[in-house]
Design a protein around this motif. Structure first.
Motif, PDB file in Angstrom:
ATOM      1  N   ASP A 178       0.769  -1.256   0.151  1.00 35.29           N
ATOM      2  CA  ASP A 178       0.202   0.222   0.048  1.00 35.29           C
ATOM      3  C   ASP A 178       1.031   1.262   0.040  1.00 35.29           C
ATOM      4  OD1 ASP A 178      -2.265   1.952   0.343  1.00 35.29           O
ATOM      5  OD2 ASP A 178      -2.440   1.529   2.390  1.00 35.29           O
ATOM      6  N   ASP A 179       1.661   1.330   0.951  1.00 40.09           N
ATOM      7  CA  ASP A 179       2.556   2.491   1.091  1.00 40.09           C
ATOM      8  C   ASP A 179       3.538   2.731  -0.354  1.00 40.09           C
ATOM      9  OD1 ASP A 179       1.460   2.847   3.462  1.00 40.09           O
ATOM     10  OD2 ASP A 179       2.994   3.095   4.344  1.00 40.09           O
ATOM     11  N   ALA A 180       4.040   1.795  -0.774  1.00 39.92           N
ATOM     12  CA  ALA A 180       4.952   1.657  -1.932  1.00 39.92           C
ATOM     13  C   ALA A 180       4.033   2.506  -3.174  1.00 39.92           C
ATOM     14  CB  ALA A 180       5.461   0.330  -2.594  1.00 39.92           C
ATOM     15  N   LEU A 181       2.881   1.864  -3.150  1.00 38.72           N
ATOM     16  CA  LEU A 181       1.841   2.611  -4.295  1.00 38.72           C
ATOM     17  C   LEU A 181       1.352   4.039  -4.066  1.00 38.72           C
ATOM     18  CD1 LEU A 181       0.245   1.696  -6.914  1.00 38.72           C
ATOM     19  CD2 LEU A 181      -1.613   1.377  -5.446  1.00 38.72           C
ATOM     20  N   GLN A 182       1.490   4.134  -2.585  1.00 40.54           N
ATOM     21  CA  GLN A 182       0.995   5.530  -2.289  1.00 40.54           C
ATOM     22  C   GLN A 182       1.938   6.270  -2.495  1.00 40.54           C
ATOM     23  OE1 GLN A 182      -1.988   6.210  -0.213  1.00 40.54           O
ATOM     24  NE2 GLN A 182      -1.823   8.322  -0.823  1.00 40.54           N
ATOM     25  N   VAL A 183       3.241   6.295  -2.332  1.00 43.76           N
ATOM     26  CA  VAL A 183       4.276   7.072  -2.341  1.00 43.76           C
ATOM     27  C   VAL A 183       4.247   7.639  -3.952  1.00 43.76           C
ATOM     28  CG1 VAL A 183       6.643   7.663  -2.343  1.00 43.76           C
ATOM     29  CG2 VAL A 183       5.467   6.488  -0.403  1.00 43.76           C
ATOM     30  N   ARG A 184       4.308   6.640  -4.580  1.00 45.22           N
ATOM     31  CA  ARG A 184       4.323   6.898  -6.297  1.00 45.22           C
ATOM     32  C   ARG A 184       3.202   7.520  -6.818  1.00 45.22           C
ATOM     33  NH1 ARG A 184       7.922   4.650  -9.666  1.00 45.22           N
ATOM     34  NH2 ARG A 184       9.208   5.344  -7.854  1.00 45.22           N
ATOM     35  N   THR A 185       2.138   7.060  -6.301  1.00 46.71           N
ATOM     36  CA  THR A 185       0.795   7.856  -6.882  1.00 46.71           C
ATOM     37  C   THR A 185       0.790   9.315  -6.474  1.00 46.71           C
ATOM     38  OG1 THR A 185      -0.487   5.733  -6.657  1.00 46.71           O
ATOM     39  CG2 THR A 185      -1.710   7.778  -6.880  1.00 46.71           C
ATOM     40  N   ASN A 186       1.202   9.797  -5.237  1.00 49.33           N
ATOM     41  CA  ASN A 186       1.048  11.011  -4.798  1.00 49.33           C
ATOM     42  C   ASN A 186       2.114  11.683  -5.502  1.00 49.33           C
ATOM     43  OD1 ASN A 186      -0.713  10.447  -3.016  1.00 49.33           O
ATOM     44  ND2 ASN A 186       0.592  10.574  -1.103  1.00 49.33           N
ATOM     45  N   THR A 187       3.173  11.367  -5.856  1.00 50.91           N
ATOM     46  CA  THR A 187       4.221  12.115  -6.505  1.00 50.91           C
ATOM     47  C   THR A 187       3.795  12.436  -7.935  1.00 50.91           C
ATOM     48  OG1 THR A 187       6.047  11.087  -5.189  1.00 50.91           O
ATOM     49  CG2 THR A 187       6.664  12.171  -7.461  1.00 50.91           C
ATOM     50  N   LEU A 188       3.172  11.564  -8.528  1.00 51.77           N
ATOM     51  CA  LEU A 188       2.647  11.688 -10.113  1.00 51.77           C
ATOM     52  C   LEU A 188       1.392  12.654 -10.055  1.00 51.77           C
ATOM     53  CD1 LEU A 188       2.714   7.988 -11.460  1.00 51.77           C
ATOM     54  CD2 LEU A 188       4.310   9.762 -11.983  1.00 51.77           C
ATOM     55  N   LEU A 189       0.660  12.339  -9.137  1.00 46.74           N
ATOM     56  CA  LEU A 189      -0.357  13.445  -9.200  1.00 46.74           C
ATOM     57  C   LEU A 189       0.107  14.816  -8.691  1.00 46.74           C
ATOM     58  CD1 LEU A 189      -3.392  11.249  -7.185  1.00 46.74           C
ATOM     59  CD2 LEU A 189      -3.185  11.906  -9.679  1.00 46.74           C
ATOM     60  N   GLN A 190       0.780  14.995  -7.630  1.00 39.25           N
ATOM     61  CA  GLN A 190       1.142  16.281  -7.286  1.00 39.25           C
ATOM     62  C   GLN A 190       1.883  17.106  -8.397  1.00 39.25           C
ATOM     63  OE1 GLN A 190       0.831  18.068  -4.699  1.00 39.25           O
ATOM     64  NE2 GLN A 190       0.156  16.567  -3.010  1.00 39.25           N
ATOM     65  N   ASN A 191       2.535  16.490  -9.421  1.00 41.36           N
ATOM     66  CA  ASN A 191       3.145  16.930 -10.498  1.00 41.36           C
ATOM     67  C   ASN A 191       2.034  17.342 -11.625  1.00 41.36           C
ATOM     68  OD1 ASN A 191       5.823  16.774  -9.421  1.00 41.36           O
ATOM     69  ND2 ASN A 191       6.084  14.509 -10.291  1.00 41.36           N
ATOM     70  N   MET A 192       1.011  16.647 -11.573  1.00 45.73           N
ATOM     71  CA  MET A 192       0.045  16.774 -12.495  1.00 45.73           C
ATOM     72  C   MET A 192      -0.949  18.291 -11.980  1.00 45.73           C
ATOM     73  SD  MET A 192      -1.101  12.910 -13.251  1.00 45.73           S
ATOM     74  CE  MET A 192      -2.353  13.459 -14.453  1.00 45.73           C
ATOM     75  N   PHE A 193      -1.136  18.310 -10.611  1.00 45.09           N
ATOM     76  CA  PHE A 193      -1.979  19.193 -10.079  1.00 45.09           C
ATOM     77  C   PHE A 193      -1.508  20.723 -10.191  1.00 45.09           C
ATOM     78  CE2 PHE A 193      -3.848  15.981  -7.022  1.00 45.09           C
ATOM     79  CZ  PHE A 193      -4.659  15.183  -7.923  1.00 45.09           C
ATOM     80  N   PRO A 194      -2.480  21.544 -10.738  1.00 43.12           N
ATOM     81  CA  PRO A 194      -2.255  22.921 -10.682  1.00 43.12           C
ATOM     82  C   PRO A 194      -2.159  23.590  -9.060  1.00 43.12           C
ATOM     83  CG  PRO A 194      -4.568  22.733 -11.299  1.00 43.12           C
ATOM     84  CD  PRO A 194      -3.755  21.261 -11.450  1.00 43.12           C
TER      85      PRO A 194
END
Length: 368
Positions: free
Chosen positions: A319-335
């Motif tokens: 869960d945490d491995a996926l969470q860290v990678r997902t959060n990083t990708l989303l933060q880079n996408m969000f205005p």
């Protein structure tokens, strides 16, 4: 003068205090008070229904009024929930307390990450966010593990004393939060304009609509949110109900805290490992972590408490491995202007899944 190291350190300290608690094993505490797993599952459903109602509004409020202010609101809501739990004498009052804890989670879930990312962006260090996210996940898991490690002690002193100690921790957290610097990117201050109420309403509506417009054209972001929320929901439910099920399957009460702490350390390992898999495609990461979580489900249905504990460790790692990678990708996408709102929409997705799964899990686990 803005000091990024002090800002990030204070965010780490706030996160640590927000996750430190003598009531981390709240499922075990409720079970010890005589509540059934079905009732506990219902209380968990109340948590996520409340989150569903307040998640997106809390994110919008954070983008309009400031992330630091909403973190303060979060801490206050948590203390109110603790006070209600101290005086609770039935399931209704327990659910009211749980609802306040849900609102507390809502106001902190997007605000802290958004403040951290924009703080790093202010000094052109946004590439360091994945490391920040990994450290935050480690703090979350370690402090949650310490909290569950105190399970036996909490049962010994009683829920009133345990929740009273949480109030003291909340007061210390507020002191740390007050020292944070607010970071506002491209935002006006509604307090300086005429017709403040009308302006605030307009700001909220614009922020929400703009966020939805972004998601309408960002199908990848929606895919990431769903994948992460689905895996996270299964992991959370498994770890929650293991608090009550491990003793039922023969684990001595004296070792319950150690077992729960061990499972949480799986998340620490997962948050560190994902940093070494920078070039691994997201779909592969999701496939691997999802398979490992479902494998954990099989282990946790074995009825052998040592095997069940190993299953919890694997689930937390995945869960945490996926969470860290997902959060990083989303933060880079969000205005930046809608960052907290969009993070809240991700949490909204998580709550939707949990509302469906929580009562089902309560019934399933009660019939083991």
């Amino acid at each position: 003068m803005f000091h990024i190291k002090k800002q990030i350190t204070r965010l780490y300290l706030s996160s640590a205090l927000g996750n430190l608690s003598l009531t981390g094993a709240w499922v075990a505490i409720l079970a010890a008070r005589g509540y059934s797993l079905v009732e506990i599952g219902f209380a968990e459903t109340v948590f996520h229904i409340t989150s569903l109602l307040f998640e997106i509004p809390s994110g919008v409020l954070a983008d309009v009024f400031g992330r630091k202010n909403m973190l303060l609101v979060s801490s206050i809501m948590r203390m109110i929930g603790n006070i209600i739990m101290i005086f609770s004498c039935n399931l209704f009052m327990v659910c009211v307390s749980i609802a306040f804890h849900a609102v507390s989670y809502n106001f902190s879930s997007g605000s802290g990450d958004a403040l951290a990312y924009d703080s790093l962006k202010t000094v052109a260090l946004e590439d360091d966010y994945e490391k920040y996210g990994s450290n935050q996940m480690i703090i979350h898991r370690f402090c949650s593990g310490v909290s569950t490690l105190c399970a036996g002690f909490s049962l010994l002193i009683g829920h009133r004393a345990a929740y009273g100690a949480d109030i003291v921790i909340g007061l210390i957290q507020i002191r740390i939060l007050l020292s944070l610097s607010e970071v506002r990117i491209c935002h006006s201050d509604p307090c300086n304009e005429k017709g403040m109420i009308r302006h605030i309403r307009k700001e909220l509506v614009i922020c929400f609509i703009t966020s939805l417009s972004f998601l309408k054209n960002a199908k990848k972001a929606i895919f990431l949110m769903f994948c992460n929320s689905f895996v996270g929901a299964i992991d959370i439910l498994l770890l929650f109900f293991l608090q009550a099920k491990l003793p039922e399957n023969g684990m001595p009460q004296a070792t319950l805290g150690l077992a729960l702490f061990f499972m949480e350390t799986g998340g620490i390992l997962g948050a560190k490992l994902i940093l070494k898999w920078e070039k691994l495609r997201y779909r592969r990461i999701f496939a691997i972590t999802a398979l490992l979580v479902f494998f954990s489900v099989l282990l946790e249905h074995s009825g052998m408490y040592i095997v069940m504990t190993i299953g919890g460790f694997i689930a937390a790692l995945s869960d945490d491995a996926l969470q860290v990678r997902t959060n990083t990708l989303l933060q880079n996408m969000f205005p930046s202007e809608q960052r907290a709102t969009l993070i809240s929409i991700e949490s909204f997705t998580f709550s939707m899944i949990m509302i469906v799964l929580s009562p089902l899990a309560g019934i399933l686990f009660s019939h083991w």
